[in-house]
Design an enzyme around this catalytic site. Structure first.
Site, PDB file in Angstrom:
ATOM      1  CB  SER A   1      -0.896   0.007   1.245  1.00 51.94           C
ATOM      2  OG  SER A   1      -1.577   1.237   1.374  1.00 51.94           O
ATOM      3  CE1 TYR A  26      -3.746  -1.676   5.665  1.00 50.37           C
ATOM      4  CE2 TYR A  26      -3.599   0.555   4.768  1.00 50.37           C
ATOM      5  CZ  TYR A  26      -3.730  -0.811   4.580  1.00 50.37           C
ATOM      6  OH  TYR A  26      -3.868  -1.327   3.311  1.00 50.37           O
TER       7      TYR A  26
END
Length: 259
Positions: free
Chosen positions: A141, A154
């Site tokens: 990501s 995250y």
């Protein structure tokens, strides 16, 4: 007298996609199958991957990447050789500041995004090496490149995904296995944001409010399939992919609200 066409002797290339029950994983399984791969769809939701496997002529294996015994079952189902592993299983849980962090959420994110990737990679690496032309393609990501408020857990996990990818590439330098990572930015799928916000549709919708064209799961799957079909000597170390509207993590063009 015409001769019948010669049958192809090229071996069928095989792939495993984790987290294949929805979103990027499901889209990747479909596109890889369309590119000629025999795909094993792995995820926890047996009904979904069963339907997907039937659709694409693949195989469904129920697998929880956070469970060692479940991952061992996946390795048994794959067998002795494998050409492609797409480590897609992952997720974000919560968006609280570090000072208010839910440690259980952080633990879950690390377990699925980092340890889950490690479990599956370790279990399937012998089959990848045995193929003589293996690829580990980790779905990271842009959160693995830069921090943002409310994303501590995250971003920490996805930074872990990136570092594991880099380390694997160094450690497997003399093996017939490529190690690649794709790092998507803003992707709108049916579940990612909804899961992150515990089913709060309003919060999930706010992430994409005013963004005319965020990436779709199919956009990312298309890039994954391109990476997976490069010649064997070509390694795409990392591919960062964003929608045009997202210049950076904090700089997203949003259409003004209608009066």
């Amino acid at each position: 007298m015409s001769q019948p066409p010669a049958s192809s002797t090229a071996p069928v290339r095989t792939a495993v996609v984790t987290g294949a029950s929805s979103g990027i994983g499901a889209a990747s399984a479909r596109m890889l199958a369309g590119a000629g791969f025999q795909v094993t769809c792995a995820a926890r939701r047996a009904d979904r991957i069963g339907a997907l496997a039937d659709e694409i002529g693949g195989t469904a294996v129920t697998c929880d990447v956070t469970d060692a015994a479940s991952v061992a079952g996946l390795a048994d189902a794959v067998g002795g050789t494998l050409n492609l592993l797409v480590n897609n299983a992952g997720g974000a849980f919560g968006a609280t500041p570090v000072a208010e962090a839910d440690v259980d959420d952080w633990r879950r994110m690390y377990d699925v995004n980092v340890l889950g990737l490690v479990r599956v990679t370790r279990a399937l690496l012998p089959a990848l090496i045995a193929s003589g032309d293996g690829m580990i393609l980790n779905v990271g990501s842009t959160a693995g490149r830069i921090a943002y408020e409310g994303g501590g857990g995250y971003t920490a996990a996805k930074h872990g995904t990136q570092v594991v990818s880099e380390t694997l590439r160094l450690e497997l330098w003399d093996q017939p296995v490529r190690v690649c990572e794709i790092a998507p930015g803003m992707v709108k799928t049916d579940e990612f944001a909804l899961v992150r916000f515990d089913g709060d549709q309003q919060k999930a919708d706010a992430i994409y409010a005013g963004v005319a064209a965020p990436l779709t799961a199919e956009d990312v799957a298309d890039a994954i399939t391109w990476m997976a079909t490069r010649p064997a000597h070509v390694n795409v170390d990392e591919l960062v992919i964003r929608p045009r509207a997202q210049a950076a993590q904090h700089k997203v063009f949003r259409e003004p609200s209608a009066p």
